[in-house]
Design a protein around this motif. Structure first.
Motif, short mmCIF file in Angstrom:
data_model
loop_
_atom_site.label_atom_id
_atom_site.label_comp_id
_atom_site.label_asym_id
_atom_site.label_seq_id
_atom_site.Cartn_x
_atom_site.Cartn_y
_atom_site.Cartn_z
N ASP A 173 0.81 -1.22 0.00
CA ASP A 173 0.00 0.00 0.00
C ASP A 173 0.84 1.27 0.00
OD1 ASP A 173 0.99 0.13 2.58
OD2 ASP A 173 -0.98 0.11 3.56
N GLY A 174 2.18 1.13 -0.05
CA GLY A 174 3.08 2.29 -0.09
C GLY A 174 3.59 2.71 1.28
N SER A 175 3.04 2.15 2.34
CA SER A 175 3.52 2.46 3.69
C SER A 175 4.79 1.63 3.95
CB SER A 175 2.45 2.14 4.73
OG SER A 175 2.21 0.74 4.77
N TYR A 176 5.36 1.81 5.13
CA TYR A 176 6.57 1.08 5.50
C TYR A 176 6.38 0.36 6.82
CZ TYR A 176 9.10 3.58 1.86
OH TYR A 176 9.52 4.07 0.65
N ASP A 177 6.93 -0.84 6.91
CA ASP A 177 6.93 -1.62 8.14
C ASP A 177 8.29 -2.29 8.25
OD1 ASP A 177 6.50 -3.12 10.39
OD2 ASP A 177 5.01 -4.45 9.48
N PHE A 178 9.11 -1.79 9.17
CA PHE A 178 10.46 -2.31 9.34
C PHE A 178 10.56 -3.31 10.49
CE2 PHE A 178 10.79 1.97 7.53
CZ PHE A 178 11.52 1.71 6.39
N ALA A 179 9.50 -3.50 11.24
CA ALA A 179 9.53 -4.40 12.40
C ALA A 179 9.96 -5.81 12.04
CB ALA A 179 8.18 -4.40 13.11
N PRO A 180 9.50 -6.39 10.91
CA PRO A 180 9.93 -7.76 10.60
C PRO A 180 11.45 -7.93 10.50
CG PRO A 180 8.04 -7.18 9.26
CD PRO A 180 8.49 -5.92 9.96
N MET A 181 12.15 -6.85 10.22
CA MET A 181 13.61 -6.93 10.11
C MET A 181 14.26 -7.19 11.46
SD MET A 181 14.35 -3.91 7.42
CE MET A 181 13.44 -3.82 5.89
N TYR A 182 13.52 -6.97 12.54
CA TYR A 182 14.06 -7.16 13.88
C TYR A 182 13.52 -8.42 14.56
CZ TYR A 182 16.00 -2.48 13.64
OH TYR A 182 16.73 -1.38 13.29
N GLU A 183 12.81 -9.27 13.83
CA GLU A 183 12.21 -10.45 14.45
C GLU A 183 13.24 -11.35 15.13
OE1 GLU A 183 9.68 -12.44 11.67
OE2 GLU A 183 8.23 -10.81 11.68
N LYS A 184 14.43 -11.47 14.57
CA LYS A 184 15.45 -12.35 15.16
C LYS A 184 16.19 -11.68 16.32
CE LYS A 184 15.65 -15.61 11.73
NZ LYS A 184 14.87 -16.77 11.92
N THR A 185 16.38 -10.36 16.24
CA THR A 185 17.16 -9.67 17.28
C THR A 185 16.30 -9.13 18.40
OG1 THR A 185 17.10 -7.65 15.96
CG2 THR A 185 19.05 -9.06 15.74
N ALA A 186 15.03 -8.84 18.15
CA ALA A 186 14.17 -8.26 19.19
C ALA A 186 14.14 -9.09 20.47
CB ALA A 186 12.77 -8.03 18.65
N PRO A 187 14.04 -10.43 20.40
CA PRO A 187 14.05 -11.19 21.65
C PRO A 187 15.35 -11.01 22.45
CG PRO A 187 13.22 -12.55 19.86
CD PRO A 187 13.75 -11.29 19.24
N LEU A 188 16.47 -10.87 21.77
CA LEU A 188 17.74 -10.63 22.46
C LEU A 188 17.76 -9.25 23.09
CD1 LEU A 188 20.13 -12.08 19.73
CD2 LEU A 188 19.46 -13.17 21.88
N PHE A 189 17.28 -8.26 22.36
CA PHE A 189 17.24 -6.90 22.89
C PHE A 189 16.32 -6.83 24.11
CE2 PHE A 189 18.15 -4.94 18.44
CZ PHE A 189 19.48 -5.29 18.55
N ARG A 190 15.20 -7.51 24.05
CA ARG A 190 14.23 -7.44 25.14
C ARG A 190 14.73 -8.10 26.42
NH1 ARG A 190 9.85 -8.96 20.94
NH2 ARG A 190 9.56 -6.96 19.91
N GLU A 191 15.75 -8.95 26.31
CA GLU A 191 16.37 -9.54 27.50
C GLU A 191 17.24 -8.53 28.24
OE1 GLU A 191 18.67 -12.90 26.28
OE2 GLU A 191 16.92 -14.07 25.68
N ALA A 192 17.64 -7.48 27.57
CA ALA A 192 18.54 -6.49 28.17
C ALA A 192 17.75 -5.51 29.03
CB ALA A 192 19.28 -5.74 27.06
N ASP A 193 18.46 -4.93 29.98
CA ASP A 193 17.87 -3.89 30.82
C ASP A 193 17.88 -2.54 30.12
OD1 ASP A 193 17.41 -5.45 33.27
OD2 ASP A 193 19.60 -5.65 33.23
N TYR A 194 18.78 -2.38 29.17
CA TYR A 194 18.88 -1.12 28.42
C TYR A 194 19.52 -1.42 27.08
CZ TYR A 194 19.18 3.88 27.76
OH TYR A 194 18.98 5.15 27.29
N VAL A 195 18.94 -0.86 26.00
CA VAL A 195 19.45 -1.07 24.64
C VAL A 195 19.64 0.30 23.99
CG1 VAL A 195 19.03 -2.11 22.38
CG2 VAL A 195 18.18 -3.25 24.45
N ILE A 196 20.83 0.51 23.47
CA ILE A 196 21.14 1.77 22.78
C ILE A 196 21.90 1.45 21.50
CG2 ILE A 196 23.29 2.15 24.07
CD1 ILE A 196 22.58 5.19 23.96
N GLY A 197 21.68 2.28 20.48
CA GLY A 197 22.39 2.14 19.21
C GLY A 197 22.72 3.50 18.63
N ASN A 198 23.54 3.50 17.61
CA ASN A 198 23.92 4.73 16.92
C ASN A 198 22.98 4.94 15.74
OD1 ASN A 198 25.51 6.96 16.07
ND2 ASN A 198 26.55 5.65 14.61
N LEU A 199 22.09 5.91 15.86
CA LEU A 199 21.13 6.20 14.79
C LEU A 199 21.84 6.95 13.66
CD1 LEU A 199 18.17 5.94 13.88
CD2 LEU A 199 17.79 8.21 14.87
#
Length: 155
Positions: free
Chosen positions: A23-49
């Motif tokens: 439909d022309g919109s964007y959804d980037f969440a599927p790109m994090y399906e493998k890493t999101a569970p690892l990130f959610r185990e952390a108490d704090y997650v930061i990255g360089n935008l």
């Protein structure tokens, strides 16, 4: 306490293409399906935008160079995916933080604030406190973000 720190979070043309929906919109969440569970185990997650998130200039999928300069800019839905993935904050001082000019940098910071991200490295007009301190499980952390290169966008 577990802190997860990742490097460059970019939205290059192939990533934009991968997130584009029929439909022309964007959804980037599927790109994090493998890493999101690892990130959610952390108490704090930061990255360089390593991109701006601005309507001031076209996204990198439309124009990867602007006026002969390498250009990284993405859609605001990119930040939704970072929320989904479990990011708490981002460092913003890097060579792409000025790719959409001063107004694009301001807009990016405003959007980060609306999404509830901690940010450091670039600041909004009037922000004078440059100390980047966060509390993670009762431990106070200082986070530094600096850059000395801005893709020829120093002005």
């Amino acid at each position: 306490m577990k802190i997860t720190i990742v490097g460059d979070i970019m939205c290059e043309p192939p990533i934009l293409a991968g997130g584009k929906q029929p439909d022309g919109s964007y959804d980037f969440a599927p790109m994090y399906e493998k890493t999101a569970p690892l990130f959610r185990e952390a108490d704090y997650v930061i990255g360089n935008l390593e991109t701006t998130v601005s309507d001031m200039t076209p996204d990198a999928g439309k124009f990867h160079t602007v006026a002969g300069k390498y250009h990284c800019n993405t859609t605001k839905s990119f930040l939704d995916a970072l929320c989904y993935a479990g990011f708490d904050g981002v460092a913003t001082a890097n060579n792409h933080n000025c790719d959409s000019g001063a107004l694009g940098l301001i807009e990016t910071n405003q959007r980060l604030d609306k999404h509830g991200f901690f940010r450091t490295g670039t600041f909004l007009p009037g922000e004078t406190d440059r100390a980047a301190l966060v509390d993670v499980n009762g431990i106070r952390l200082g986070i530094l973000s600096y850059s000395n290169r801005y893709n020829r966008n120093e002005t």
